[in-house]
Design a protein around this motif. Sequence first.
Motif, PDB file in Angstrom:
ATOM      1  N   GLY A 131       0.872  -1.258  -0.089  1.00  0.00           N
ATOM      2  CA  GLY A 131       0.054  -0.013   0.092  1.00  0.00           C
ATOM      3  C   GLY A 131       0.631   1.237  -0.096  1.00  0.00           C
ATOM      4  N   VAL A 132       1.503   1.446  -1.294  1.00  0.00           N
ATOM      5  CA  VAL A 132       2.383   2.928  -1.226  1.00  0.00           C
ATOM      6  C   VAL A 132       1.377   3.972  -1.256  1.00  0.00           C
ATOM      7  CG1 VAL A 132       3.859   4.077  -2.965  1.00  0.00           C
ATOM      8  CG2 VAL A 132       4.193   1.486  -2.714  1.00  0.00           C
ATOM      9  N   GLN A 133       0.394   3.884  -1.988  1.00  0.00           N
ATOM     10  CA  GLN A 133      -0.481   5.108  -2.170  1.00  0.00           C
ATOM     11  C   GLN A 133      -0.154   6.521  -2.864  1.00  0.00           C
ATOM     12  OE1 GLN A 133      -2.827   3.435  -1.874  1.00  0.00           O
ATOM     13  NE2 GLN A 133      -2.974   2.019   0.067  1.00  0.00           N
ATOM     14  N   SER A 134       1.128   6.899  -2.395  1.00  0.00           N
ATOM     15  CA  SER A 134       1.730   7.837  -3.183  1.00  0.00           C
ATOM     16  C   SER A 134       3.293   7.985  -3.012  1.00  0.00           C
ATOM     17  CB  SER A 134       1.261   9.279  -2.582  1.00  0.00           C
ATOM     18  OG  SER A 134       1.654  10.441  -3.120  1.00  0.00           O
ATOM     19  N   LEU A 135       4.058   8.840  -3.907  1.00  0.00           N
ATOM     20  CA  LEU A 135       5.274   8.885  -3.764  1.00  0.00           C
ATOM     21  C   LEU A 135       5.762  10.300  -3.710  1.00  0.00           C
ATOM     22  CD1 LEU A 135       6.279   6.349  -6.680  1.00  0.00           C
ATOM     23  CD2 LEU A 135       6.800   6.139  -4.134  1.00  0.00           C
ATOM     24  N   ARG A 136       4.638  11.006  -2.875  1.00  0.00           N
ATOM     25  CA  ARG A 136       4.985  12.429  -2.600  1.00  0.00           C
ATOM     26  C   ARG A 136       4.869  12.736  -1.267  1.00  0.00           C
ATOM     27  NH1 ARG A 136       6.815  11.605  -6.506  1.00  0.00           N
ATOM     28  NH2 ARG A 136       6.918  12.895  -8.659  1.00  0.00           N
ATOM     29  N   ASP A 137       5.619  13.151  -0.413  1.00  0.00           N
ATOM     30  CA  ASP A 137       5.629  13.202   1.070  1.00  0.00           C
ATOM     31  C   ASP A 137       4.199  14.012   1.588  1.00  0.00           C
ATOM     32  OD1 ASP A 137       7.627  11.438   1.449  1.00  0.00           O
ATOM     33  OD2 ASP A 137       9.044  13.185   1.833  1.00  0.00           O
ATOM     34  N   ALA A 138       4.060  14.999   0.890  1.00  0.00           N
ATOM     35  CA  ALA A 138       3.021  15.912   1.240  1.00  0.00           C
ATOM     36  C   ALA A 138       1.623  15.119   1.070  1.00  0.00           C
ATOM     37  CB  ALA A 138       2.929  17.291   0.445  1.00  0.00           C
ATOM     38  N   SER A 139       1.293  14.321  -0.119  1.00  0.00           N
ATOM     39  CA  SER A 139       0.109  13.708  -0.432  1.00  0.00           C
ATOM     40  C   SER A 139       0.255  12.672   0.933  1.00  0.00           C
ATOM     41  CB  SER A 139       0.242  13.101  -1.706  1.00  0.00           C
ATOM     42  OG  SER A 139       0.223  14.368  -2.692  1.00  0.00           O
ATOM     43  N   LEU A 140       1.100  12.038   1.320  1.00  0.00           N
ATOM     44  CA  LEU A 140       1.145  10.867   2.212  1.00  0.00           C
ATOM     45  C   LEU A 140       0.821  11.422   3.447  1.00  0.00           C
ATOM     46  CD1 LEU A 140       4.635   9.037   1.136  1.00  0.00           C
ATOM     47  CD2 LEU A 140       2.102   8.030   0.943  1.00  0.00           C
ATOM     48  N   ALA A 141       1.132  12.648   3.846  1.00  0.00           N
ATOM     49  CA  ALA A 141       0.717  13.078   5.064  1.00  0.00           C
ATOM     50  C   ALA A 141      -0.784  13.530   5.069  1.00  0.00           C
ATOM     51  CB  ALA A 141       1.263  14.538   5.361  1.00  0.00           C
ATOM     52  N   PHE A 142      -1.222  13.954   3.893  1.00  0.00           N
ATOM     53  CA  PHE A 142      -2.739  14.240   3.522  1.00  0.00           C
ATOM     54  C   PHE A 142      -3.464  12.934   3.878  1.00  0.00           C
ATOM     55  CE2 PHE A 142      -6.162  14.213   0.316  1.00  0.00           C
ATOM     56  CZ  PHE A 142      -6.980  15.232   0.983  1.00  0.00           C
ATOM     57  N   LEU A 143      -3.012  11.797   3.092  1.00  0.00           N
ATOM     58  CA  LEU A 143      -3.594  10.547   3.204  1.00  0.00           C
ATOM     59  C   LEU A 143      -3.566   9.649   4.715  1.00  0.00           C
ATOM     60  CD1 LEU A 143      -2.597   9.506  -0.294  1.00  0.00           C
ATOM     61  CD2 LEU A 143      -4.749  10.197   0.538  1.00  0.00           C
ATOM     62  N   GLY A 144      -2.889  10.408   5.508  1.00  0.00           N
ATOM     63  CA  GLY A 144      -2.582   9.805   6.761  1.00  0.00           C
ATOM     64  C   GLY A 144      -1.754   8.718   6.898  1.00  0.00           C
ATOM     65  N   ARG A 145      -0.828   8.396   5.920  1.00  0.00           N
ATOM     66  CA  ARG A 145       0.121   7.470   6.030  1.00  0.00           C
ATOM     67  C   ARG A 145       1.270   7.587   6.955  1.00  0.00           C
ATOM     68  NH1 ARG A 145      -2.349   3.161   4.525  1.00  0.00           N
ATOM     69  NH2 ARG A 145      -0.312   2.335   3.427  1.00  0.00           N
ATOM     70  N   ASP A 146       1.667   6.530   7.477  1.00  0.00           N
ATOM     71  CA  ASP A 146       2.751   6.603   8.328  1.00  0.00           C
ATOM     72  C   ASP A 146       4.160   6.178   7.652  1.00  0.00           C
ATOM     73  OD1 ASP A 146       2.599   3.870   7.948  1.00  0.00           O
ATOM     74  OD2 ASP A 146       2.432   3.308  10.182  1.00  0.00           O
ATOM     75  N   HIS A 147       4.319   6.248   6.342  1.00  0.00           N
ATOM     76  CA  HIS A 147       5.460   6.188   5.654  1.00  0.00           C
ATOM     77  C   HIS A 147       5.835   7.555   4.911  1.00  0.00           C
ATOM     78  CE1 HIS A 147       2.691   4.606   2.856  1.00  0.00           C
ATOM     79  NE2 HIS A 147       3.660   5.337   1.873  1.00  0.00           N
ATOM     80  N   ASP A 148       7.102   7.530   4.451  1.00  0.00           N
ATOM     81  CA  ASP A 148       7.373   8.418   3.582  1.00  0.00           C
ATOM     82  C   ASP A 148       7.987   8.007   2.016  1.00  0.00           C
ATOM     83  OD1 ASP A 148      10.138   7.679   3.757  1.00  0.00           O
ATOM     84  OD2 ASP A 148      10.701   9.384   5.039  1.00  0.00           O
ATOM     85  N   ALA A 149       8.113   8.502   1.077  1.00  0.00           N
ATOM     86  CA  ALA A 149       8.328   8.347  -0.086  1.00  0.00           C
ATOM     87  C   ALA A 149       9.602   7.521  -0.181  1.00  0.00           C
ATOM     88  CB  ALA A 149       8.449   9.575  -1.111  1.00  0.00           C
ATOM     89  N   VAL A 150      10.653   7.809   0.626  1.00  0.00           N
ATOM     90  CA  VAL A 150      11.883   7.100   0.273  1.00  0.00           C
ATOM     91  C   VAL A 150      11.649   5.575   1.003  1.00  0.00           C
ATOM     92  CG1 VAL A 150      14.227   6.810   1.465  1.00  0.00           C
ATOM     93  CG2 VAL A 150      13.372   9.111   0.478  1.00  0.00           C
ATOM     94  N   SER A 151      10.861   5.569   2.087  1.00  0.00           N
ATOM     95  CA  SER A 151      10.534   4.187   2.572  1.00  0.00           C
ATOM     96  C   SER A 151       9.893   3.353   1.653  1.00  0.00           C
ATOM     97  CB  SER A 151       9.992   4.272   3.861  1.00  0.00           C
ATOM     98  OG  SER A 151       8.759   5.091   4.023  1.00  0.00           O
ATOM     99  N   ALA A 152       8.820   4.007   0.950  1.00  0.00           N
ATOM    100  CA  ALA A 152       7.860   3.236   0.014  1.00  0.00           C
ATOM    101  C   ALA A 152       8.887   2.606  -0.833  1.00  0.00           C
ATOM    102  CB  ALA A 152       6.908   4.263  -0.563  1.00  0.00           C
ATOM    103  N   ALA A 153       9.882   3.521  -1.448  1.00  0.00           N
ATOM    104  CA  ALA A 153      10.446   2.769  -2.428  1.00  0.00           C
ATOM    105  C   ALA A 153      11.636   1.929  -2.005  1.00  0.00           C
ATOM    106  CB  ALA A 153      11.554   4.017  -3.161  1.00  0.00           C
ATOM    107  N   GLU A 154      12.082   1.998  -0.997  1.00  0.00           N
ATOM    108  CA  GLU A 154      13.026   0.969  -0.097  1.00  0.00           C
ATOM    109  C   GLU A 154      11.926  -0.503   0.098  1.00  0.00           C
ATOM    110  OE1 GLU A 154      14.284   2.656   3.241  1.00  0.00           O
ATOM    111  OE2 GLU A 154      15.903   4.130   2.476  1.00  0.00           O
ATOM    112  N   ALA A 155      11.003  -0.024   0.339  1.00  0.00           N
ATOM    113  CA  ALA A 155      10.143  -1.177   0.630  1.00  0.00           C
ATOM    114  C   ALA A 155       9.823  -2.112  -0.626  1.00  0.00           C
ATOM    115  CB  ALA A 155       8.520  -0.948   1.179  1.00  0.00           C
ATOM    116  N   VAL A 156       9.611  -1.442  -1.791  1.00  0.00           N
ATOM    117  CA  VAL A 156       9.321  -2.254  -3.051  1.00  0.00           C
ATOM    118  C   VAL A 156      10.440  -2.764  -3.412  1.00  0.00           C
ATOM    119  CG1 VAL A 156       8.821  -1.925  -5.371  1.00  0.00           C
ATOM    120  CG2 VAL A 156       7.506  -0.539  -3.855  1.00  0.00           C
ATOM    121  N   SER A 157      11.820  -2.290  -3.549  1.00  0.00           N
ATOM    122  CA  SER A 157      13.150  -2.799  -3.396  1.00  0.00           C
ATOM    123  C   SER A 157      13.228  -4.142  -2.983  1.00  0.00           C
ATOM    124  CB  SER A 157      14.155  -1.807  -3.456  1.00  0.00           C
ATOM    125  OG  SER A 157      15.405  -2.531  -3.749  1.00  0.00           O
ATOM    126  N   ARG A 158      13.059  -4.033  -1.623  1.00  0.00           N
ATOM    127  CA  ARG A 158      13.351  -5.007  -0.732  1.00  0.00           C
ATOM    128  C   ARG A 158      12.519  -6.102  -0.923  1.00  0.00           C
ATOM    129  NH1 ARG A 158      11.967  -6.599   5.320  1.00  0.00           N
ATOM    130  NH2 ARG A 158      13.753  -7.676   5.718  1.00  0.00           N
TER     131      ARG A 158
END
Length: 390
Positions: A131-158
């Motif tokens: 559940g990445v939902q966005s790759l933009r930190d401002a949008s992730l904050a708006f959507l109430g997510r507890d991750h940022d864009a860098v950690s999302a990319a790292e998670a997909v790579s892992r």
Amino acid sequence: MTPTPAPFGPHFGFGLYVHWPYCTRICPYCDFNVYAAKDRDSGPLVEAIAADVHAHRPRMPDHGALDTIYFGGGTPALLRPDEMGTILLAAAEAFGIKRGAEITLEANPNDVLRADLVGLQRAGVTRLSIGVQSLRDASLAFLGRDHDAVSAAEAVSRALKVFPSVSIDLIYARPGQSPASWEMELKDALALGAPHLSLYELTFEPKTPFGLAVGRGDIKPMEDDAQADLYELTQSVTQAAGMPAYEVSNHAASPQHQSRHNLIYWRGGDWIGVGPGAHGRITVGGSRYASEAERRPEPYIANIQALQNGWGNAAKLTELEISRELLAMGLRAGEGIDLRRIETVAGAPLAKDKIDVFVEKGWAEMQGAELRLTPAGRLLADAITAALSP
């Protein structure tokens, strides 16, 4: 003479959906059956879900082994590998799991970063949906997510280092989102290399925090025409990247990366729903039943312990309900649906004059008895379904 197969049922696929209702954080747009995880003991619910799987077997004596298993939620990645193994063992004992079955686990980026991915794979998981939902930190904050864009990319790579099949979810048509910004974000998502994308337009369900904010005038949803423009842009960008839509919101690099579990829904197959609030569709004796488990975890557990049956008194669907559902789900998928299946259930032909109009306008295609929507027609899927419904 070989009998004609029924228009619905397990020969179109047989799956198990497991709903894990707990989340560490509940997002403001979420309308699913979810509850705060807190410090709950997951053991009783795991045991109840396993017992629920076993309890389905006597009611479904003719069903064979499972084609797919899907752990959704909520946040099922909160389950430990051994807890997931308990549920999978119950499925194997009760029904059997086909060799090469697709077993999907939904997870958030932070779950992926801290999870024992190899342990999950050894437990039986073959596919991650992140559940990445966005790759933009401002949008992730708006959507109430507890991750940022860098950690999302790292998670997909892992995840891609362990699982050959990985899907990522993104939410677009956010308030104020421009076509240029979405195009760049979508291309960034494609560059992560996941072979499956689920791309959803943001919706504002009435009882969610976002829905209430819209009611107060605090949030202004994107206009329908602007959403349609972003949808068309999405189709163009993904098609050019070799990730065409095989369903209204789902894209895959090849057929082998399509969600086999979701295809069961769209094709009119059978699936068992276990866990609080889980829905199922089961064919028994030529009739089709809609099941819905008790929504709240504690009553669900008590119901299993008392009745050894999570689906209670499942509702028998009428021919009209079945035919309408087959049409609505079948037209979502790019492969379309054989209209003879719907007409057999409904007992009457669909309106050929309306189909001809949709074909003439470029919204649909007919090949023999198969009706499928074009990319332009998918924008109007709900309206076309309503117009053709028996």
